[in-house]
Design an enzyme around this catalytic site. Sequence first.
Site, PDB file in Angstrom:
ATOM      1  N   SER A 131      15.622 -44.933  -8.259  1.00  0.00           N
ATOM      2  CA  SER A 131      14.655 -43.882  -8.616  1.00  0.00           C
ATOM      3  C   SER A 131      15.284 -42.778  -9.447  1.00  0.00           C
ATOM      4  O   SER A 131      14.664 -41.760  -9.707  1.00  0.00           O
ATOM      5  CB  SER A 131      14.050 -43.297  -7.336  1.00  0.00           C
ATOM      6  OG  SER A 131      15.068 -42.711  -6.571  1.00  0.00           O
ATOM      7  N   CYS A 190      -3.008  -3.582   6.851  1.00  0.00           N
ATOM      8  CA  CYS A 190      -2.728  -3.800   8.275  1.00  0.00           C
ATOM      9  C   CYS A 190      -2.988  -2.516   9.055  1.00  0.00           C
ATOM     10  O   CYS A 190      -2.978  -1.410   8.504  1.00  0.00           O
ATOM     11  CB  CYS A 190      -1.283  -4.263   8.462  1.00  0.00           C
ATOM     12  SG  CYS A 190      -0.049  -2.995   8.123  1.00  0.00           S
ATOM     13  N   ARG A 248      19.468 -25.288  -6.894  1.00  0.00           N
ATOM     14  CA  ARG A 248      20.621 -25.034  -7.754  1.00  0.00           C
ATOM     15  C   ARG A 248      20.168 -24.477  -9.108  1.00  0.00           C
ATOM     16  O   ARG A 248      20.120 -25.173 -10.114  1.00  0.00           O
ATOM     17  CB  ARG A 248      21.459 -26.304  -7.869  1.00  0.00           C
ATOM     18  CG  ARG A 248      22.102 -26.650  -6.521  1.00  0.00           C
ATOM     19  CD  ARG A 248      23.068 -27.785  -6.594  1.00  0.00           C
ATOM     20  NE  ARG A 248      22.462 -29.048  -6.960  1.00  0.00           N
ATOM     21  CZ  ARG A 248      21.758 -29.819  -6.128  1.00  0.00           C
ATOM     22  NH1 ARG A 248      21.528 -29.425  -4.885  1.00  0.00           N
ATOM     23  NH2 ARG A 248      21.257 -30.962  -6.540  1.00  0.00           N
ATOM     24  N   GLU A 306       0.839  -1.205   0.000  1.00  0.00           N
ATOM     25  CA  GLU A 306       0.000   0.000   0.000  1.00  0.00           C
ATOM     26  C   GLU A 306       0.870   1.251   0.000  1.00  0.00           C
ATOM     27  O   GLU A 306       0.632   2.207  -0.746  1.00  0.00           O
ATOM     28  CB  GLU A 306      -0.884   0.044   1.254  1.00  0.00           C
ATOM     29  CG  GLU A 306      -1.850  -1.123   1.404  1.00  0.00           C
ATOM     30  CD  GLU A 306      -1.278  -2.316   2.156  1.00  0.00           C
ATOM     31  OE1 GLU A 306      -0.094  -2.671   1.931  1.00  0.00           O
ATOM     32  OE2 GLU A 306      -2.015  -2.908   2.956  1.00  0.00           O
ATOM     33  N   TRP A 332      16.969 -41.460 -12.972  1.00  0.00           N
ATOM     34  CA  TRP A 332      16.088 -40.317 -12.839  1.00  0.00           C
ATOM     35  C   TRP A 332      14.811 -40.637 -13.552  1.00  0.00           C
ATOM     36  O   TRP A 332      14.846 -41.084 -14.681  1.00  0.00           O
ATOM     37  CB  TRP A 332      16.730 -39.061 -13.461  1.00  0.00           C
ATOM     38  CG  TRP A 332      17.985 -38.646 -12.798  1.00  0.00           C
ATOM     39  CD1 TRP A 332      19.255 -38.900 -13.174  1.00  0.00           C
ATOM     40  CD2 TRP A 332      18.073 -37.867 -11.604  1.00  0.00           C
ATOM     41  NE1 TRP A 332      20.141 -38.334 -12.303  1.00  0.00           N
ATOM     42  CE2 TRP A 332      19.439 -37.685 -11.318  1.00  0.00           C
ATOM     43  CE3 TRP A 332      17.138 -37.312 -10.734  1.00  0.00           C
ATOM     44  CZ2 TRP A 332      19.896 -36.975 -10.219  1.00  0.00           C
ATOM     45  CZ3 TRP A 332      17.601 -36.600  -9.641  1.00  0.00           C
ATOM     46  CH2 TRP A 332      18.963 -36.445  -9.394  1.00  0.00           C
TER      47      TRP A 332
HETATM   48  C1  AOF Z   1       3.482  -7.398   4.291  1.00  0.00           C
HETATM   49  N1  AOF Z   1       3.424  -6.736   3.124  1.00  0.00           N
HETATM   50  O1  AOF Z   1       2.381  -5.431   1.669  1.00  0.00           O
HETATM   51  C2  AOF Z   1       1.227  -6.076   3.599  1.00  0.00           C
HETATM   52  C3  AOF Z   1       1.268  -6.808   4.817  1.00  0.00           C
HETATM   53  O2  AOF Z   1       5.998  -7.136  10.152  1.00  0.00           O
HETATM   54  P1  AOF Z   1       5.412  -6.199   9.180  1.00  0.00           P
HETATM   55  O3  AOF Z   1       5.317  -4.797   9.656  1.00  0.00           O
HETATM   56  O4  AOF Z   1       6.097  -6.268   7.847  1.00  0.00           O
HETATM   57  O5  AOF Z   1       3.885  -6.643   8.969  1.00  0.00           O
HETATM   58  C4  AOF Z   1       3.560  -7.880   8.396  1.00  0.00           C
HETATM   59  C5  AOF Z   1       2.053  -8.062   8.387  1.00  0.00           C
HETATM   60  O6  AOF Z   1       1.394  -6.965   7.775  1.00  0.00           O
HETATM   61  C6  AOF Z   1       1.616  -9.270   7.616  1.00  0.00           C
HETATM   62  O7  AOF Z   1       1.621 -10.420   8.408  1.00  0.00           O
HETATM   63  C7  AOF Z   1       0.210  -8.909   7.162  1.00  0.00           C
HETATM   64  O8  AOF Z   1      -0.713  -9.232   8.202  1.00  0.00           O
HETATM   65  C8  AOF Z   1       0.228  -7.383   7.060  1.00  0.00           C
HETATM   66  N2  AOF Z   1       0.200  -6.871   5.661  1.00  0.00           N
HETATM   67  N3  AOF Z   1       2.425  -7.449   5.106  1.00  0.00           N
HETATM   68  O9  AOF Z   1       4.489  -8.003   4.600  1.00  0.00           O
HETATM   69  C9  AOF Z   1       2.350  -6.058   2.738  1.00  0.00           C
HETATM   70  N4  AOF Z   1       0.137  -5.388   3.225  1.00  0.00           N
HETATM   71 ZN    ZN Z   2       0.597  -2.911   5.973  1.00  0.00          ZN
END
Ligand code: AOF
Ligand code: ZN
Length: 373
Positions: A176, A81, A215, A57, A178
């Site tokens: 097995s 979030c 690899r 975002e 290949w």
């Molecule tokens: C992401 N990338 O573009 C969005 C996420 O530890 P942080 O601050 O990077 O937050 C991770 C959490 O944020 C992730 O588990 C999800 O719930 C929310 N959204 N996370 O890594 C993104 N939009």
């Molecule tokens: Zn976020």
Amino acid sequence: MGLQTDTDWPHLARAIELAEQGRGLVSPNPLVGAVVARDARILGEGFHASLGGPHAEREALAACAGADLSGATLYVSLEPCCHEGKTPPCTDAILEAGVQRVVVASDDPSEKASGRGLGILRDEGLEVEVADGDILRRARLLNQPFRKHARTGRPHVTLKTAMTLDGKVATKTGDSRWISDEASRARAHRWRAEVDAVAVGIGTALADDPRLTARIDAVARQPRRVVFDSTGRLPLSSQLVRGAHDVPLIVVVSRAANRIDTDALTGAGAGVLVAAGANEHARVRSALDQLGADGVTSLLLEGGPRLAGAFLDAGEIDELRLFMAPLVLGGRSARGVLEGTGGERISDAVSATDIDCERIDSDLLLSARLQEW
Ligand code: AOF
Ligand code: ZN
């Protein structure tokens, strides 16, 4: 106002396409893409490109370079979030940017999300919409490891194996190598680079002495290697143990393992994980719980049939990727893809939610999803 097929759908589809570009780069975080648009016109787009880096975002809003966003819509493949994590809440950035509407393709089942961010945006007067149907499913399929891990604490498991047209993974003597051809094997190496961990049973480790590394060119990160070895008999001279200082190796043992053996493995640089449980499938679950707690969200299971059967009995195979080679082997004692307890009747079979088939040189790649999260 619902979702508009002519304007909203293409922007959501684009957000999903952008998210895909983070594959192999952001785990254990989700793949996320975002688009800022006014009607059909895209003002900015972005995706989550590195663990700890800006969320999709913020990338998309930053790409608008200060343009007036009143009346604009932010499209995101995952709900935004609202928590302070490695980065500040996306809800703050969205409110500051002044967009009018937020449209998301899928929900985020993790505890700190689960609709909270959407609630905040609605409270602040933004129009908020969540997709359904095909777009929702596509966005969810993008993040199966993230979703299963958020919901269960265990990694998403994909069983990968090569088999003959008659479903055999080895000859009656155990040979097995290949079955599948070069192009199929290259594909499997790419999958290794995309998952958090790769696992085999001790039988396969002893028979093939594999390295289990990816690899191919441009590997951002090697997967952790996991060997299910209940009695701790993986030789210190194996390639897996010898490479343990370069790429992490985890040996999953049962409580029956001898302390001398496990100490020797630890001494050689391997991590030893003790899986509790009275039978093999209970130990599979215990191991997956512990791997999940250690941040493993996806696991590529590369056999053999006995370990794969224990995973099936545990209900822990989420996806199958089977290379079918144009070979016919026969042999009553030649092993099939999956052992374990197995069902008694066809009605006991696990039904795939989706199957697919792709030709790769002279092989077929058959993919099936057994569970969707
Ligand atoms: C992401 N990338 O573009 C969005 C996420 O530890 P942080 O601050 O990077 O937050 C991770 C959490 O944020 C992730 O588990 C999800 O719930 C929310 N959204 N996370 O890594 C993104 N939009
Ligand atoms: Zn976020």
